[in-house]
Design an enzyme around this catalytic site. Structure first.
Site, PDB file in Angstrom:
ATOM      1  N   TYR A  51       0.820  -1.209   0.000  1.00 51.54           N
ATOM      2  CA  TYR A  51       0.000   0.000   0.000  1.00 51.54           C
ATOM      3  C   TYR A  51       0.857   1.265   0.000  1.00 51.54           C
ATOM      4  O   TYR A  51       0.326   2.375   0.086  1.00 51.54           O
ATOM      5  CB  TYR A  51      -0.936   0.016   1.206  1.00 51.54           C
ATOM      6  CG  TYR A  51      -1.897  -1.154   1.259  1.00 51.54           C
ATOM      7  CD1 TYR A  51      -2.452  -1.682   0.093  1.00 51.54           C
ATOM      8  CD2 TYR A  51      -2.245  -1.741   2.470  1.00 51.54           C
ATOM      9  CE1 TYR A  51      -3.321  -2.759   0.139  1.00 51.54           C
ATOM     10  CE2 TYR A  51      -3.123  -2.821   2.527  1.00 51.54           C
ATOM     11  CZ  TYR A  51      -3.657  -3.325   1.361  1.00 51.54           C
ATOM     12  OH  TYR A  51      -4.523  -4.394   1.410  1.00 51.54           O
ATOM     13  N   HIS A  82      -0.587  -1.177 -11.178  1.00 55.38           N
ATOM     14  CA  HIS A  82      -1.446   0.003 -11.267  1.00 55.38           C
ATOM     15  C   HIS A  82      -1.081   1.006 -10.178  1.00 55.38           C
ATOM     16  O   HIS A  82      -0.414   0.684  -9.188  1.00 55.38           O
ATOM     17  CB  HIS A  82      -2.917  -0.392 -11.151  1.00 55.38           C
ATOM     18  CG  HIS A  82      -3.255  -1.085  -9.861  1.00 55.38           C
ATOM     19  ND1 HIS A  82      -3.362  -0.428  -8.653  1.00 55.38           N
ATOM     20  CD2 HIS A  82      -3.503  -2.395  -9.588  1.00 55.38           C
ATOM     21  CE1 HIS A  82      -3.663  -1.283  -7.695  1.00 55.38           C
ATOM     22  NE2 HIS A  82      -3.749  -2.491  -8.234  1.00 55.38           N
ATOM     23  N   ARG A  85      -4.732   3.241  -5.376  1.00 60.27           N
ATOM     24  CA  ARG A  85      -6.176   3.089  -5.542  1.00 60.27           C
ATOM     25  C   ARG A  85      -6.891   3.304  -4.216  1.00 60.27           C
ATOM     26  O   ARG A  85      -6.285   3.323  -3.144  1.00 60.27           O
ATOM     27  CB  ARG A  85      -6.509   1.687  -6.060  1.00 60.27           C
ATOM     28  CG  ARG A  85      -6.026   0.562  -5.139  1.00 60.27           C
ATOM     29  CD  ARG A  85      -6.664  -0.763  -5.474  1.00 60.27           C
ATOM     30  NE  ARG A  85      -6.107  -1.885  -4.733  1.00 60.27           N
ATOM     31  CZ  ARG A  85      -6.420  -2.197  -3.481  1.00 60.27           C
ATOM     32  NH1 ARG A  85      -7.294  -1.447  -2.800  1.00 60.27           N
ATOM     33  NH2 ARG A  85      -5.867  -3.245  -2.883  1.00 60.27           N
ATOM     34  N   THR A  88     -10.543  -1.697  -1.899  1.00 59.76           N
ATOM     35  CA  THR A  88     -11.509  -2.497  -2.643  1.00 59.76           C
ATOM     36  C   THR A  88     -12.890  -2.304  -2.019  1.00 59.76           C
ATOM     37  O   THR A  88     -13.014  -1.915  -0.853  1.00 59.76           O
ATOM     38  CB  THR A  88     -11.142  -3.988  -2.606  1.00 59.76           C
ATOM     39  OG1 THR A  88     -11.108  -4.433  -1.240  1.00 59.76           O
ATOM     40  CG2 THR A  88      -9.782  -4.220  -3.258  1.00 59.76           C
ATOM     41  N   LYS A 301       2.769 -11.653   0.867  1.00 61.51           N
ATOM     42  CA  LYS A 301       3.160 -11.779  -0.538  1.00 61.51           C
ATOM     43  C   LYS A 301       4.075 -12.985  -0.755  1.00 61.51           C
ATOM     44  O   LYS A 301       3.915 -13.742  -1.721  1.00 61.51           O
ATOM     45  CB  LYS A 301       3.852 -10.493  -1.012  1.00 61.51           C
ATOM     46  CG  LYS A 301       2.948  -9.273  -1.025  1.00 61.51           C
ATOM     47  CD  LYS A 301       1.693  -9.503  -1.846  1.00 61.51           C
ATOM     48  CE  LYS A 301       0.749  -8.322  -1.769  1.00 61.51           C
ATOM     49  NZ  LYS A 301      -0.574  -8.623  -2.361  1.00 61.51           N
TER      50      LYS A 301
END
Length: 467
Positions: A51, A82, A85, A88, A301
């Site tokens: 993040y 990307h 953002r 979600t 991850k």
């Protein structure tokens, strides 16, 4: 590239958990730039795992990221995540409900908690934030400038995974790339603007090397969830107890504590003051707690999509084989996640270009990094104790897949070498290649690099996907 000094958390280099103080307010021209990325509040913002906004690792690279003297780049490919953002949709609903619950149950909102009393959760969902859009504009500018001997004369071939935020990221990259080209007096005139040439569906049944999802056994794996829960239990309970004591009347779960930590990043990058103001959520936690949070993201991850998961690297094999095809100008040989229809057509997978850009998500990129063997020197991450960046051989989620991360694959021809050389940079840090005879600058000859990708060329462990 004219990079300036990067302020990074000291623990990344030494394991020490104290660091330099960061001013409460920074000017954008000094802390958020095309070359360096997001250096604002770096002692905190570089500990947000995936993040975190993109920040350059050029000054953390033991090997200079500059193109070596006597060499010219003949091929360049970027694989980008990307941009920043909003949460979600599903996570956003959980964040909103948690804040509402705190507001309903807390009897006091003193000191650093005062903002919670009136905080209104109004973040968007799923899409790029304006800050995230600018990250990709900057990425396009930087890619053009870094490879201008190619970009001046070539229109890159561009692919995107099918998510709207990934497609939007590709378009913003193009905006930055083309605006820079139009200002370059040495650019070849009359060339068309780049476009997204291929969008690959993210439907669960679709083969997609940028966002694989057809390996059933892998998709059903709960290994990362188990690792996450176990490590969370090592540091979050003490935070939870403090928050419950300070917010009298509130009862939290360990997961809800990590949600409040998530909000530090999301609330910061969703505002127009991202370069001058850190979200008040950030001050609810100590520096040591951010170190643990960052490591938690790395564990997720590594054990979710990296080598810690038996089938993690296999998810990146399809993309690795596409890279081999591009480097060698030969057909794709892959029976894993590649789309044979797309990869067999020169219209949707040309083999004669020398400039490529692909856009995807963090999870897919992690698998690709491991399929390429870039972190073969990383030993299995401890699931009980924080390891610093030296101990992990350069692997962390913040160092590999922050928002707007970029993997550069370069092929260069050098005066002293007959064969072309390949090297890889992850967020401006040269990552020495594994599996082939590597030189002092982290490079291998193209042919030895391809031979070294034997795991990918043999299909990885794809046969185990459906056992």
């Amino acid at each position: 590239m004219g990079v300036s000094a990067v302020l990074l958390p000291l623990y990344l280099l030494s394991g020490v958990t104290s660091g330099l103080a960061v001013p409460a307010s920074r000017n954008q021209s000094s802390c958020d730039t095309v070359d360096q990325g997001y250096q604002c509040f770096s002692e905190t913002s570089h500990l947000w795992g995936q993040y975190a906004p993109f920040f350059s690792l050029a000054n953390e690279s033991v090997i200079s990221p500059e193109v070596p003297a006597g060499c010219r780049v003949t091929f360049a490919q970027v694989l980008s995540r990307h941009g920043a953002r909003y949460p979600t949709d599903s996570k956003g609903k959980k964040y909103s409900a948690l804040i509402e619950e705190i507001q309903q149950n807390a009897t006091t909102f003193d000191g650093k908690y005062a903002f919670l009393k009136t905080y209104n959760y109004s973040l968007g969902a799923d899409d790029l934030t304006p800050f995230g859009e600018q990250e990709l504009v900057n990425s396009g500018i930087k890619f053009y400038q870094r490879y201008e001997s190619l970009t001046r004369n070539i229109v890159p071939f561009i692919r995107s995974s099918g998510s709207s935020r990934v497609i939007a990221s590709g378009k913003k990259f193009i905006e930055g790339f083309q605006s820079t080209k139009l200002k370059d007096p040495r650019a070849q005139p009359g060339q068309s603007s780049p476009k997204i040439d291929v969008v690959i569906s993210e439907a669960s049944s679709s083969n997609n090397t940028l966002d694989p999802g057809t390996c059933t056994v892998f998709e059903d794996s709960e290994l990362a969830d188990t690792v996450e829960a176990n490590f969370t239990a090592t540091f979050v309970p003490s935070i939870r107890q403090r928050l419950e004591n300070d917010l009298s009347g509130v009862t939290l779960t360990d997961t809800e504590v990590t949600y409040l930590m998530d909000m530090c990043s999301f609330d910061t990058i969703s505002t127009s003051t991202v370069d001058t103001k850190l979200s008040p959520f950030c001050d609810l936690f100590t520096h040591d707690e951010w170190i643990n949070y960052d490591y938690l993201q790395s564990l997720k991850k590594y054990y979710g999509h990296g080598a810690g998961n038996p089938l993690g690297p296999t998810q990146g094999v399809g993309y690795a084989n596409e890279l081999i095809a591009r480097l060698t100008h030969s057909p794709v040989h892959d029976d894993t996640s590649s789309n044979h229809t797309l990869d067999s057509s020169p219209a949707t997978f040309p083999l004669n270009s020398t400039l490529y850009a692909d856009f995807s998500h963090d999870n897919g990129i992690i698998s690709i990094l491991f399929a390429l063997g870039l972190y073969n020197g990383t030993k299995p991450l401890s699931t009980t104790t924080v390891e610093n960046i030296t101990q992990t051989d350069g692997f962390s989620s913040a160092w590999t897949v922050p928002f707007a991360s970029r993997l550069y694959v370069e092929m260069m021809q050098c005066q002293a070498e007959q064969e072309p050389l390949v090297r890889v940079l992850v967020n401006d840090r040269v990552v020495p290649l594994h599996g082939c005879p590597v030189d002092a600058l982290g490079r291998c000859t193209r042919d030895s690099f391809v031979r070294g990708l034997s795991f990918a060329r043999s299909g990885g462990d794809w046969a185990e996907c459906f056992a």
